[in-house]
Design a protein around this motif. Structure first.
Motif, PDB file in Angstrom:
ATOM      1  N   LEU A   1      37.532  94.148  11.718  1.00  0.00           N
ATOM      2  CA  LEU A   1      38.784  94.615  12.377  1.00  0.00           C
ATOM      3  C   LEU A   1      39.719  93.250  12.637  1.00  0.00           C
ATOM      4  CD1 LEU A   1      36.862  96.779  15.209  1.00  0.00           C
ATOM      5  CD2 LEU A   1      38.827  97.219  13.561  1.00  0.00           C
ATOM      6  N   ALA A   2      38.908  91.923  12.795  1.00  0.00           N
ATOM      7  CA  ALA A   2      39.685  90.681  12.952  1.00  0.00           C
ATOM      8  C   ALA A   2      40.433  90.455  11.651  1.00  0.00           C
ATOM      9  CB  ALA A   2      38.752  89.714  13.238  1.00  0.00           C
ATOM     10  N   ASP A   3      39.819  90.752  10.426  1.00  0.00           N
ATOM     11  CA  ASP A   3      40.259  90.428   9.149  1.00  0.00           C
ATOM     12  C   ASP A   3      41.566  91.602   8.787  1.00  0.00           C
ATOM     13  OD1 ASP A   3      40.315  89.177   6.761  1.00  0.00           O
ATOM     14  OD2 ASP A   3      39.576  90.947   5.849  1.00  0.00           O
ATOM     15  N   ALA A   4      41.657  92.776   9.750  1.00  0.00           N
ATOM     16  CA  ALA A   4      42.756  93.593   9.447  1.00  0.00           C
ATOM     17  C   ALA A   4      43.816  93.198  10.531  1.00  0.00           C
ATOM     18  CB  ALA A   4      42.209  94.986   9.720  1.00  0.00           C
TER      19      ALA A   4
ATOM     20  N   ASP B   1      30.628  82.002   8.524  1.00  0.00           N
ATOM     21  CA  ASP B   1      31.820  81.810   8.348  1.00  0.00           C
ATOM     22  C   ASP B   1      32.432  83.105   8.928  1.00  0.00           C
ATOM     23  OD1 ASP B   1      31.758  79.621   6.677  1.00  0.00           O
ATOM     24  OD2 ASP B   1      31.952  80.728   4.951  1.00  0.00           O
ATOM     25  N   TRP B   2      31.805  84.268   9.283  1.00  0.00           N
ATOM     26  CA  TRP B   2      32.419  85.680   9.770  1.00  0.00           C
ATOM     27  C   TRP B   2      32.285  85.198  11.116  1.00  0.00           C
ATOM     28  CZ3 TRP B   2      28.957  89.219   6.469  1.00  0.00           C
ATOM     29  CH2 TRP B   2      29.741  89.305   5.057  1.00  0.00           C
ATOM     30  N   ILE B   3      31.306  84.640  11.741  1.00  0.00           N
ATOM     31  CA  ILE B   3      31.080  84.460  13.159  1.00  0.00           C
ATOM     32  C   ILE B   3      32.041  83.597  13.471  1.00  0.00           C
ATOM     33  CG2 ILE B   3      29.579  83.332  14.755  1.00  0.00           C
ATOM     34  CD1 ILE B   3      27.120  84.186  13.600  1.00  0.00           C
ATOM     35  N   ALA B   4      32.704  82.398  13.013  1.00  0.00           N
ATOM     36  CA  ALA B   4      33.589  81.783  13.143  1.00  0.00           C
ATOM     37  C   ALA B   4      35.040  82.400  13.132  1.00  0.00           C
ATOM     38  CB  ALA B   4      33.709  80.379  12.176  1.00  0.00           C
ATOM     39  N   THR B   5      35.241  83.133  12.426  1.00  0.00           N
ATOM     40  CA  THR B   5      36.447  83.904  12.456  1.00  0.00           C
ATOM     41  C   THR B   5      36.529  84.925  13.722  1.00  0.00           C
ATOM     42  OG1 THR B   5      36.336  84.292  10.140  1.00  0.00           O
ATOM     43  CG2 THR B   5      37.338  85.792  11.203  1.00  0.00           C
ATOM     44  N   VAL B   6      35.486  85.567  14.163  1.00  0.00           N
ATOM     45  CA  VAL B   6      35.609  86.185  15.199  1.00  0.00           C
ATOM     46  C   VAL B   6      35.802  85.351  16.570  1.00  0.00           C
ATOM     47  CG1 VAL B   6      34.112  87.873  16.761  1.00  0.00           C
ATOM     48  CG2 VAL B   6      34.256  88.091  14.476  1.00  0.00           C
ATOM     49  N   GLU B   7      35.033  84.320  16.415  1.00  0.00           N
ATOM     50  CA  GLU B   7      35.010  83.393  17.765  1.00  0.00           C
ATOM     51  C   GLU B   7      36.433  82.753  17.759  1.00  0.00           C
ATOM     52  OE1 GLU B   7      31.597  80.821  17.163  1.00  0.00           O
ATOM     53  OE2 GLU B   7      30.576  82.060  18.650  1.00  0.00           O
ATOM     54  N   ARG B   8      37.123  82.551  16.624  1.00  0.00           N
ATOM     55  CA  ARG B   8      38.373  81.912  16.456  1.00  0.00           C
ATOM     56  C   ARG B   8      39.427  82.940  17.068  1.00  0.00           C
ATOM     57  NH1 ARG B   8      38.235  80.522  11.659  1.00  0.00           N
ATOM     58  NH2 ARG B   8      39.207  82.346  10.770  1.00  0.00           N
ATOM     59  N   GLU B   9      39.446  84.322  16.500  1.00  0.00           N
ATOM     60  CA  GLU B   9      40.206  85.216  16.884  1.00  0.00           C
ATOM     61  C   GLU B   9      40.158  85.563  18.358  1.00  0.00           C
ATOM     62  OE1 GLU B   9      42.648  86.411  15.110  1.00  0.00           O
ATOM     63  OE2 GLU B   9      42.111  85.339  13.260  1.00  0.00           O
ATOM     64  N   HIS B  10      38.900  85.522  18.800  1.00  0.00           N
ATOM     65  CA  HIS B  10      38.733  85.964  20.232  1.00  0.00           C
ATOM     66  C   HIS B  10      37.537  84.924  20.860  1.00  0.00           C
ATOM     67  CE1 HIS B  10      38.519  88.003  23.849  1.00  0.00           C
ATOM     68  NE2 HIS B  10      37.611  88.992  23.444  1.00  0.00           N
ATOM     69  N   PRO B  11      38.086  83.697  21.443  1.00  0.00           N
ATOM     70  CA  PRO B  11      36.996  82.726  21.910  1.00  0.00           C
ATOM     71  C   PRO B  11      36.048  83.127  22.742  1.00  0.00           C
ATOM     72  CG  PRO B  11      39.365  82.162  22.173  1.00  0.00           C
ATOM     73  CD  PRO B  11      39.457  83.436  21.634  1.00  0.00           C
TER      74      PRO B  11
ATOM     75  N   PRO C   1      31.646  94.591  11.862  1.00  0.00           N
ATOM     76  CA  PRO C   1      32.696  95.258  12.300  1.00  0.00           C
ATOM     77  C   PRO C   1      33.702  94.607  13.124  1.00  0.00           C
ATOM     78  CG  PRO C   1      30.400  96.335  12.632  1.00  0.00           C
ATOM     79  CD  PRO C   1      30.198  95.093  12.359  1.00  0.00           C
ATOM     80  N   ARG C   2      33.373  93.552  13.945  1.00  0.00           N
ATOM     81  CA  ARG C   2      34.297  93.053  14.658  1.00  0.00           C
ATOM     82  C   ARG C   2      35.217  91.974  13.488  1.00  0.00           C
ATOM     83  NH1 ARG C   2      32.690  90.564  20.286  1.00  0.00           N
ATOM     84  NH2 ARG C   2      34.926  90.110  20.378  1.00  0.00           N
TER      85      ARG C   2
END
Length: 294
Positions: free
Chosen positions: A160-163, A277-287, A156-157
């Motif tokens: 939301l990050a993708d949005a 890849d999804w984990i990396a997106t969340v961590e990139r958007e919000h370290p 879900p995070r």
């Protein structure tokens, strides 16, 4: 005294080695199989739902089989890492984070009609919510389950990050610990939205634990690689093969039912690469994204 110790050393070694060997054998070939389960719902519910599987494995393997539910997702992963349980049913995120610190071996996962070995998460809102897209949750409180849950937090995070929405910048993250707690919080309008497993959401509706008139799905996730049954390090190869066969040979509808599965099929580490890849997106958007802590 020194001379006496030298004379006794071989005798002590002869006495201790068999005991040490026996302990090693007990570790590789446990006298009972201990299964770790994640607390996606209350522990009694998780135990009840998995009892048919426990009974099947006990009959098939010919040794006692015990279920245990971790206090949280991290606790189950840590118990597997330190050998306190023998196998565990881990979501992709829990598996990925724990396997960075131990040699864990996934061996089976459920597969379903039409969608194969995948499932989905959903973001739900109160039925009368004005929100029509994920972007409409900007500035709102959004509830999630356990911090290490794949479908209850990370996916879900990612959605939301993708949005374009980042937690603590665009919305307030509320951690409630379990999927059913999230669903009930949304139904009670304690939060504007919540993320949880779609199969659990649908079962809560079917069992009448969640009022269908009070909630609706705002968005479905992409297909998520299924949870994986995973061996701890150190189990004897012959026991692992017996366990593997016990899973892939399951035909009992009751044992498969809680997983909505047609069968269990073999799996490998690479099956969860898209989740990495999804984990990396969340961590990139919000370290400072939530992670499993030791």
């Amino acid at each position: 005294m020194t001379r006496l110790l030298k004379r006794l050393r071989p005798l002590l070694a002869a006495l201790l080695l068999p005991a040490l060997a026996a302990h090693a054998d007990d570790t590789a070939q446990p006298k009972k199989l201990t299964i770790g389960l994640l607390p996606g719902e209350s522990a009694p519910t998780v135990m009840r739902l998995n009892e048919p599987l426990r009974a099947h494995l006990e009959k098939t393997l010919g040794i006692p089989v015990e279920l245990t539910v971790g206090a949280n997702y991290a606790a189950t992963g840590e118990a597997l890492r330190f050998g306190r349980i023998d196998i565990a049913y881990l979501g992709p995120v829990t598996y990925i984070l724990q396997s960075k610190r131990a040699h864990l071996e996934p061996f089976a996962r459920p597969t379903h009609a039409k969608v194969g070995p995948t499932f989905q998460a959903v973001v739900i809102v109160p039925a009368d919510s004005p929100a029509r897209t994920l972007e409409d949750l900007r500035g709102q409180d959004v509830a999630f389950g356990d911090p290490a849950s794949t479908s209850g937090t990370w996916v879900p995070r990612y959605m939301l990050a993708d949005a374009g929405l980042v937690s603590e910048r665009d919305y307030t993250l509320r951690v409630l610990g379990a999927h059913d707690a999230v669903a009930l919080a949304v139904a009670g309008k304690k939060v504007a939205a919540g993320g949880l497993s779609k199969p659990i959401y649908e079962r809560l509706l079917k069992e009448g634990k969640l009022d269908a008139a009070k909630v609706r799905v705002l968005a479905d996730s992409p297909a998520i690689p299924e949870y994986m049954w995973t061996f701890r390090e150190g189990l004897a190869p012959e026991l692992k093969e017996k366990i593997r066969q016990a899973f892939v040979s399951i035909k009992d509808p009751a044992a498969l039912g809680v997983f909505r599965a047609e069968a269990f099929i073999p799996c490998v580490d690479a099956d969860v690469d898209r989740v990495r890849d999804w984990i990396a997106t969340v961590e990139r958007e919000h370290p400072e994204a939530v992670v499993v802590k030791p």
